[in-house]
Structures are given as C-alpha cells and as structure tokens.
Design a protein around this motif. Structure first.
Motif, PDB file in Angstrom:
ATOM      1  N   GLY A 136      79.136  43.532   4.981  1.00  0.00           N
ATOM      2  CA  GLY A 136      79.083  44.225   3.463  1.00  0.00           C
ATOM      3  C   GLY A 136      77.572  44.302   2.691  1.00  0.00           C
ATOM      4  O   GLY A 136      77.444  45.051   2.072  1.00  0.00           O
ATOM      5  N   ILE A 137      76.881  43.183   3.430  1.00  0.00           N
ATOM      6  CA  ILE A 137      75.379  43.202   2.444  1.00  0.00           C
ATOM      7  C   ILE A 137      74.625  44.378   2.702  1.00  0.00           C
ATOM      8  O   ILE A 137      73.716  44.452   1.855  1.00  0.00           O
ATOM      9  N   ARG A 138      74.796  45.239   3.656  1.00  0.00           N
ATOM     10  CA  ARG A 138      73.881  46.306   3.852  1.00  0.00           C
ATOM     11  C   ARG A 138      74.180  47.448   2.777  1.00  0.00           C
ATOM     12  O   ARG A 138      73.458  48.225   2.574  1.00  0.00           O
ATOM     13  N   PHE A 140      74.402  46.454  -0.435  1.00  0.00           N
ATOM     14  CA  PHE A 140      73.985  46.131  -1.720  1.00  0.00           C
ATOM     15  C   PHE A 140      73.030  47.050  -2.135  1.00  0.00           C
ATOM     16  O   PHE A 140      72.190  47.450  -1.558  1.00  0.00           O
ATOM     17  N   ALA A 141      73.102  47.327  -3.621  1.00  0.00           N
ATOM     18  CA  ALA A 141      72.179  48.044  -4.298  1.00  0.00           C
ATOM     19  C   ALA A 141      70.932  47.449  -4.307  1.00  0.00           C
ATOM     20  O   ALA A 141      69.709  48.178  -4.306  1.00  0.00           O
ATOM     21  N   ASP A 142      70.852  45.996  -4.454  1.00  0.00           N
ATOM     22  CA  ASP A 142      69.620  45.212  -4.416  1.00  0.00           C
ATOM     23  C   ASP A 142      69.868  44.250  -3.562  1.00  0.00           C
ATOM     24  O   ASP A 142      70.387  43.172  -3.931  1.00  0.00           O
ATOM     25  N   LEU A 143      69.264  44.085  -2.420  1.00  0.00           N
ATOM     26  CA  LEU A 143      69.634  43.033  -1.165  1.00  0.00           C
ATOM     27  C   LEU A 143      68.917  41.654  -1.888  1.00  0.00           C
ATOM     28  O   LEU A 143      69.757  40.604  -1.803  1.00  0.00           O
ATOM     29  N   ILE A 206      73.128  50.883   8.790  1.00  0.00           N
ATOM     30  CA  ILE A 206      72.950  50.211  10.103  1.00  0.00           C
ATOM     31  C   ILE A 206      71.536  50.198  10.316  1.00  0.00           C
ATOM     32  O   ILE A 206      70.872  49.403  10.749  1.00  0.00           O
ATOM     33  N   GLU A 207      71.260  51.541  10.669  1.00  0.00           N
ATOM     34  CA  GLU A 207      69.557  51.632  11.128  1.00  0.00           C
ATOM     35  C   GLU A 207      68.585  51.107  10.201  1.00  0.00           C
ATOM     36  O   GLU A 207      67.493  50.867  10.665  1.00  0.00           O
TER      37      GLU A 207
END
Length: 244
Positions: A136-138, A140-143, A206-207
């Motif tokens: 899920g963390i990919r 995030f609008a702001d990691l 993912i990429e």
C-alpha cells in the motif's frame, strides 16, 4: 524529496489521494480475487513472512496502514494475538469488504477499521507497539510524510514491517516480470475489475517506487533508528523491517 511514483495517478482529475480512494472503491469487489490470482497466491506467503518477523516482539497494539480489505490485519490477528489491531485506509469500499471478513471470522472484538489519511494520522504519538503495511505505501501521495507519521505513532522501541511489490534486479526474472507487469497484469485487471486505468496505474507505481537500499535510507530519514530489507521470490516483493 519528491519521488517519481508520487506524480503517477490513476485518473486525470483530483488530488492523488482522491484518485487513489476512487480507484480502490471501484475495484474493491474484485480486489481480493485479482490480488491472489495475479500473484499465483504467493502474496499470502509474503504477508505471513512479514508477520512472522514481528512475532518475537509480541506486539499487543497494532496499526495496519493501507489495510485495504484486511487480509494482512486478519492474518496478523490470528498469528500474533494482539489485544487491539486497527486497520486504516482511505477507501471505505475496501474496508467494507474487510469488515465483512472480520465479522465472519469472529475477530471484530480485536480488529477495527478506520478511515485515515496516511499523511495526517489522527492517533497520538507513541500509540502502537507495531505498524504494518502490505502493498500500500507505494500509493501514498507523499511517501516521506506517510512514513514519518507511521514512525510518530509507533512507540519507542516498536517495530515496522512492510511488504511491497518491487521490480526484480536480476536476469531473467527482471525481464519476465517486466513483460508480465506491463501486459498480463493490466489486461486481466481490466477484464475482471472493469476499471480501465487501475491496474495500469498499479504497474507504473511498482516500477517507479524506491527499492532496496534507497528505501532503507528513506526509512531512516523518516525517523527509524534501524532499517533493513530482504528481497522475496527473486525480488518480485521486498520486505522492509525497521525499529523506532
């Protein structure tokens, strides 16, 4: 620092958070079926490994970020036996599926679901013994903000366990995964979910997502004192473990 995946969106209007919420609400009814089929059910083993990594610490209060339909939360409750586990997500559609599964398993006294913005969590600092996130963390609008919030609500000495899809780095899996991720995954996703954008978007994230050593550096920047990673299944998935 801005990361490339933060500029990738599933649709063409609204903030990234709004678009991601809309996308997951759209695909919620078919998400579990697609998730397991597209990973050949290997995703179940990845989740189990991430939960097993927390077992020595016996966390009693847990937060599962980007909980989706609750698979990770349910497995964590069954394996670790915490007294309280909160599944947090921005998609009510996904969490409604999770709520049904939790009730069917009789875990509604332990697991609750709450709508949360991962970059502005409502929980006080030092609330949870463990924080988890699976795939899920990919989104995030702001990691940076999301990881910093996960660190903030974690108790000092508490542990973070993340599993995230990544791109393999070695031949031939790297080449095979690229073909699969850019052809089979979005095509099958469109056919089953009826959302023409969702699975193409997920492939792009993912990429573009930071991996391996870069992600460890990002976790340390977010406030974690220790962080490490382990590639799983030839690098299709990576597990990140960190301590506050």
């Amino acid at each position: 620092m801005a990361y490339q995946q933060e500029t990738i969106t599933p649709y063409n209007s609204g903030s990234k958070a709004e678009q991601v919420e809309q996308m997951f609400n759209n695909i919620a009814p078919t998400y579990d079926t697609l998730n397991h089929r597209l990973s050949w059910d290997i995703d179940r083993g990845w989740r189990r490994k991430a939960i097993e990594a927390l077992a020595p610490y016996k966390p009693q209060t847990m937060l599962d970020i980007a909980t989706g339909t609750g698979d990770f939360a349910i497995l964590a409750a069954e394996m670790l036996k915490p007294t309280r586990l909160v599944g947090a997500d921005i998609s009510e559609g996904m969490m409604d599926v999770g709520r049904r599964k939790v009730r069917e398993k009789g875990l509604d006294g332990i697991i609750s679901f709450e709508r949360e913005d991962c970059t502005r969590l409502s929980y006080p600092a030092e609330t949870f013994d463990a924080v988890t996130a699976a795939f899920g963390i990919r989104n995030f609008a702001d990691l940076d903000k999301g990881l910093a919030e996960m660190c903030r609500v974690l108790r000092t000495g508490g542990h973070l366990s993340i599993v995230e899809l990544t791109t393999p780095v070695r031949f031939p899996m790297k080449q095979l995964f690229k073909v699969y991720a850019n052809t089979v995954l979005p095509l099958y996703g469109r056919l089953v979910s009826k959302d023409t954008s969702a699975y193409s978007y997920l492939t792009k994230t993912i990429e573009a997502f930071p991996q391996g050593e870069q992600m460890v550096t990002i976790l340390q920047k977010a406030g974690f004192s220790e962080a490490r990673f382990q590639r799983l299944t030839c690098g299709i998935c990576t597990m990140y473990l960190a301590t506050k």
